[in-house]
Every structure is written in C-alpha cells, then in structure tokens.
Motif scaffolding. Structure first.
Motif: not given
Ligand SMILES: [Fe+2]
Length: 292
Positions: A143, A176, A179, A207, A229, A256
């Motif tokens: 990730e 992600d 991210n 994600h 998160h 998440e």
């Molecule tokens: Fe993640």
C-alpha cells in the motif's frame, strides 16, 4: 477452514474493528467483505475465535500493520509466522501491508514511517517482500503511504519505486486513494497524475479513509492533512476515487475507520456511497465510449 469458499468482490467492504466484532457475529450484516488487522487478533483468543466464525460467512482481507517490510533490521520472522497461522486459518481473499517501516531490532513503533526512494532501499524492500510472500505462501499487496515529509536522497518518485517493486517481486499494489490525495496536498504533487502513473493490472484493492485538517505550524495559514481514519471520506477524495475506478476498473474497495469509531451503520453507509460512486463513474465511462 474456508479454503476456496470466497471470491474477491469488487463491491465495497468495511474494516472490521474490535468494537464491532460481537455485533457482526450476532447480526450478520449484508456487507460483501471485511478487512482485519491480524495484529488485533494474535494475542486475543476470544476475538480470534469470533473472527474464525465470521470468516465462515464472509470473505476476509488481512491487512498487516506490523510486518514492516521497510525495516533495515529485517523482517520479524516470529511475527510473520504468527500472521501465517492466522492466514492459514481464515484463508483470506487478499493479504496486504504498507510501504513503510514500523519496527526496528525488535522494537514495535506505533507509526508507519517513511522511506527514501533510492536503489539501496529498493533492493532491501524487494528482498523483504520476497521473504514475506514466501513466509505467507501467497501474494502480498503493498500500500502507498500517507506522506508528510520526503527525503532529499530519493532518486525515484513513489510511483516509480512501487512499479519497480512490482517488477522485481511480483507483488501487487493496494492503492489507498485517500493517501494519494492527502500526500499530494502535503507534498505538493498532482494526485490525478499519481493515479494515472500506477500500473493498472497490478492494482488489487483500493482504500478510502477519512483524514483531519491541521494547521501547519511551520507555515502560518497553510494546512496539513493527517491520515487519522477518524472521519467520513472527504468530497475531493470521492472525486479522485471516481477517477481511480475509471482508470483501474472495478476493484475491491475498503472503508477504513480506526479512530473515533462510529456506529457500524455509518461504515455501511460510506461503503454504499463508494459502490454508488464507482457505479456512476463506470456508467459514465461506458456512455462516453458509446458516444465515441
Ligand atoms: Fe489504507
């Protein structure tokens, strides 16, 4: 015990955290799949027993937070062995971890720490991913991290580094989307160009997570995005997610939420929105293709 029973679903699942475990066992909610952190279960036999029950009815993805492929001191083989035991027991649809380091010489840190993207680190990470994939007996998804600082010694972009790891190890990528958005904001790159640079065929999972906004004390008036998160997915991340789905096609996506954990129904609502955003993005793509 669940070998071969479950297939990967492109619909959105949710991260299963300990506060919701008993509720999920009791109510069997209509969620397509769950993702768990194995580290929450390795020293908690009761939780592990509940997870085994849930794994009979739901696909499970295992997302490691303590394997630490970026540790200069090497992979903790005893921890990897414990993860292997759990993985063998619940036979997950996917196993993943972070492009980061979180342990050093037996000390476990409560953070996912950054790496320089240079040749030496690439060789170290490739060796460790090989070791993890051999140790788990299955492919590993890596990730992309949430970033706040970079290294002046980096000689590759993050996308180039990840692509090299894929080529050298046969690992796949967990993209992600939050991210990417957050790191783009903090580090000053275009998150859409980042998504466009990732190798499509290697993306095994997406994600989505909430972040918080904090003032940048070193730069008055500027803001940092922190990967907590602990909130709903932000609107610009939903837009980037639609772009990612158009580029990658349908992929299993996960909500998440690890701090200030809300009612389970809130997670289900976010997952339903992800499914709707993905469906709309793909529908629009088909309509564009038909229109020529
Ligand atoms: Fe993640």
């Amino acid at each position: 015990m669940t070998a071969g029973l479950h297939r990967v679903s492109a619909r959105c699942g949710v991260g299963l955290r300990l506060p919701h475990l008993a509720e999920v066992v009791a109510s069997r909610p209509p969620v397509p799949w769950f993702e768990v952190h194995p580290e929450n279960f390795l020293a908690n036999p009761h939780a592990a027993e509940l997870l085994t029950t849930i794994a009979c009815d739901y696909p499970i993805s295992v997302h490691t937070v303590g394997v630490s492929i970026g540790s200069a001191s090497g992979i903790d083989r005893s921890h990897l062995g414990r993860v292997r035991t759990l993985v063998d027991d619940i036979d997950p649809i996917l196993v993943s971890g972070h492009l980061a380091w979180s342990t050093h010489a037996g000390d476990y840190l409560n953070d996912l720490l950054p790496l320089p993207y240079d040749h030496e680190t690439l060789l170290l990470l490739a060796r460790h991913i090989d070791e993890v994939q051999d140790g788990l007996g299955r492919p590993y998804l890596v990730e992309n991290p949430s970033s706040y600082v970079g290294f002046g010694t980096s000689t590759m972009t993050e996308v180039e580094f990840l692509s090299e790891l894929v080529d050298r190890t046969g690992c796949r990528l967990l993209c992600d989307v939050s991210n990417i958005y957050l790191s783009g904001h903090n580090m000053g790159f275009d998150p859409y160009a980042y998504v466009d640079g990732l190798p499509i065929e290697t993306i095994g999972e997406l994600h989505l997570g909430g972040f918080t906004v904090e003032e940048d004390e070193s730069n008055p008036g500027a803001e940092f995005l922190i990967d907590t998160h602990s909130a709903r997915i932000s609107e610009p991340v939903w837009d980037l997610y639609a772009h990612a789905v158009r580029r990658f096609g349908p992929r299993p996506t996960l909500i998440e939420w690890d701090n200030e954990i809300p009612l389970f129904a809130t997670l289900v609502g976010e997952a339903a929105r992800a499914d709707a955003v993905a469906a709309q993005a793909l529908d629009r793509q088909v309509r564009h293709a038909i229109a020529g």
